[in-house]
Every structure is written in C-alpha cells, then in structure tokens.
Design an enzyme around this catalytic site. Structure first.
Site, PDB file in Angstrom:
ATOM      1  N   GLU A 260       0.819  -1.211   0.000  1.00  0.00           N
ATOM      2  CA  GLU A 260       0.000   0.000   0.000  1.00  0.00           C
ATOM      3  C   GLU A 260       0.855   1.266   0.000  1.00  0.00           C
ATOM      4  OE1 GLU A 260      -3.084   0.448  -0.589  1.00  0.00           O
ATOM      5  OE2 GLU A 260      -3.541  -1.680  -0.683  1.00  0.00           O
TER       6      GLU A 260
ATOM      7  N   TYR B 249      -7.184   6.131   4.265  1.00  0.00           N
ATOM      8  CA  TYR B 249      -7.177   5.162   3.171  1.00  0.00           C
ATOM      9  C   TYR B 249      -6.355   3.928   3.551  1.00  0.00           C
ATOM     10  CZ  TYR B 249      -5.758   2.446  -0.701  1.00  0.00           C
ATOM     11  OH  TYR B 249      -5.502   1.342  -1.471  1.00  0.00           O
TER      12      TYR B 249
ATOM     13  N   ASP C  76      -9.404   5.930  -2.590  1.00  0.00           N
ATOM     14  CA  ASP C  76      -8.207   6.470  -3.248  1.00  0.00           C
ATOM     15  C   ASP C  76      -8.656   7.144  -4.543  1.00  0.00           C
ATOM     16  OD1 ASP C  76      -8.765   4.443  -5.020  1.00  0.00           O
ATOM     17  OD2 ASP C  76      -6.771   3.548  -4.963  1.00  0.00           O
TER      18      ASP C  76
END
Ligand code: SF4
Length: 240
Positions: free
Chosen positions: A62, A145, A163
């Site tokens: 991520e 997020y 996102d």
C-alpha cells in the site's frame, strides 16, 4: 484473486452530517455491487499482494502504491520483502539503507514512514500490526485510506477505502456534478454504504481495478462498461 470471507466486526460509521449523503435509487446499490463483483471475477488483476493477508506485506504494497504505478511496484515489492521480511527486520535496518533499497521508487518520505511504522509496531505491538481503526490511525504515516486498506486486505473486514480510483468511479456513477475533491465526506460515506456485507476484500479490490482499467481518468470504456445503464456520467464526455 477473488475471495475471502469471514465473520465481520460491526462497522464503524463515520460521523457525517446528512447534507453529505448521496441518495441511492432503488436497486442501484445491489446492481452496482453485483456487476462490479461479476466484472472482478472475470477481469480482476493478478497481483502479488493479493496472494497474502500478511499485514506487513499489505502495508508495504500500500505504501509503495501510493505514488507509483503497479508495474513499477511489483519488482520492488519482491525485492523489499526479500531484504526485510518482517517488521522486526525492517525496524532493525538503518533508515539510509532502507531508502537505498527503496530507490528508484521516489518520494523518500515513504520509506522513512514505513521504517517508523515498523519501529512503532515492534515497540508498541510486539511486531504485529493492530486491526483496530483508531490504533492504525494513531501511526504517523497511516491515514484513513491506508487504515481501510489494511483492515480490508489484511484483516478481511468490511472497511471502506477511498483512493483516486475509487473517488473517480463513485463520483461518476453516483454523483456526476461538482468537484469530487470537495465531496470527500459523501464519497467516504458511499464507499462504506456500498460494501456488500462480508465481501469488503473483493469489493475494494474490484473497485480499484475497475477505476484503473475501465473507468479510467481519460478515455473510460463507457460503451463496454457494466455500469452504463445507471451511471450518471454515461457517456463520459471529458472533463467539464
Ligand atoms: S459508464 Fe463510463 S463513466 Fe460510467 S462507470 Fe462506466 S466507464 Fe465510468
């Protein structure tokens, strides 16, 4: 690839005022969920971080994906995990060396943050990343997020994510007017409301893939799109 399912913790609803809410037409939510999951089953991307639920691996992927295209991330993801296979190994490495390993991904604040998250995970949580949203958000470098992505991809919870890709898809399909950046509250609310119970993992992976490959920023494939019968932006005519 698609699928993981288990008992869910109750969802934490974000505190939003009702003026942010987007009302969904009857059946629209189910149609969107079903068509998206069906599309993902057929077209979902085969990505290395989808073969693991290790929170450390998910976090590394991520953070790398925050500013970098998938095809550039894949080789670096493997290299990084080979060099630092756990939070402990990463925490024990000098930051300068971690930054060197990160090269040429760029945005050097990212390896620094990753290193600091690793140190904190080792010191405060014995090397195991927590799944609690408030605890995740207490880390410097983990925003809403990333916390949602970790909860959903590592801990298989129905946690919302938002996102760039998700913003674009939700805004085009369900809102279509105004500046999406000014509508984050409504979009977070939508992102959470649309998750089919127990399917947060697949749903979130699906919507990101869908935004990256079908409902792309420029030249989306509207004519082939499974959402075109109810998408408020169909047919996309370019930025207004
Ligand atoms: S119809 Fe076009 S704008 Fe709407 S979701 Fe599909 S690709 Fe995106």
């Amino acid at each position: 690839m698609p699928t993981k399912s288990r008992v869910q913790k109750p969802l934490r609803r974000p505190k939003q005022s009702s003026k942010h809410s987007v009302s969904l037409a009857r059946g629209q939510k189910q149609r969107f969920q079903q068509r998206l999951l069906k599309w993902y089953k057929q077209h979902g991307r085969d990505l290395p971080w989808r073969k693991t639920s290790d929170p450390y691996h998910i976090l590394v992927s991520e953070v790398m994906l925050q500013q970098t295209q998938v095809d550039r991330v894949i080789p670096k993801y493997h290299e990084f995990l080979e060099r630092y296979p756990s939070f402990e190994e990463l925490a024990g490495a000098p930051v300068a060396e971690v930054k060197q390993t990160w090269y040429p991904l760029g945005y050097n604040i990212r390896p620094e943050r990753l290193h600091s998250i690793a140190c904190e995970t080792v010191v405060r949580y014995g090397g195991k990343l927590p799944s609690d949203p408030d605890e995740l958000l207490s880390f410097k470098g983990i925003g809403r997020y990333t916390a949602g992505a970790i909860r959903s991809f590592a801990f298989n919870e129905d946690a919302p994510i938002l996102d760039t890709n998700v913003i674009r898809v939700l805004h085009r399909v369900f809102i279509a007017t105004g500046d999406p950046k000014a509508q984050k509250a409504a979009l977070w609310e939508l992102s959470e409301a649309l998750i089919p119970r127990g399917k947060g993992y697949d749903f979130n992976q699906a919507i990101m893939d869908f935004g990256a490959t079908v409902c792309a920023a420029r030249d989306p494939y509207c004519l082939l799109c499974p959402m075109k019968t109810f998408c408020k932006t169909f047919p996309f005519k370019g930025p207004k």
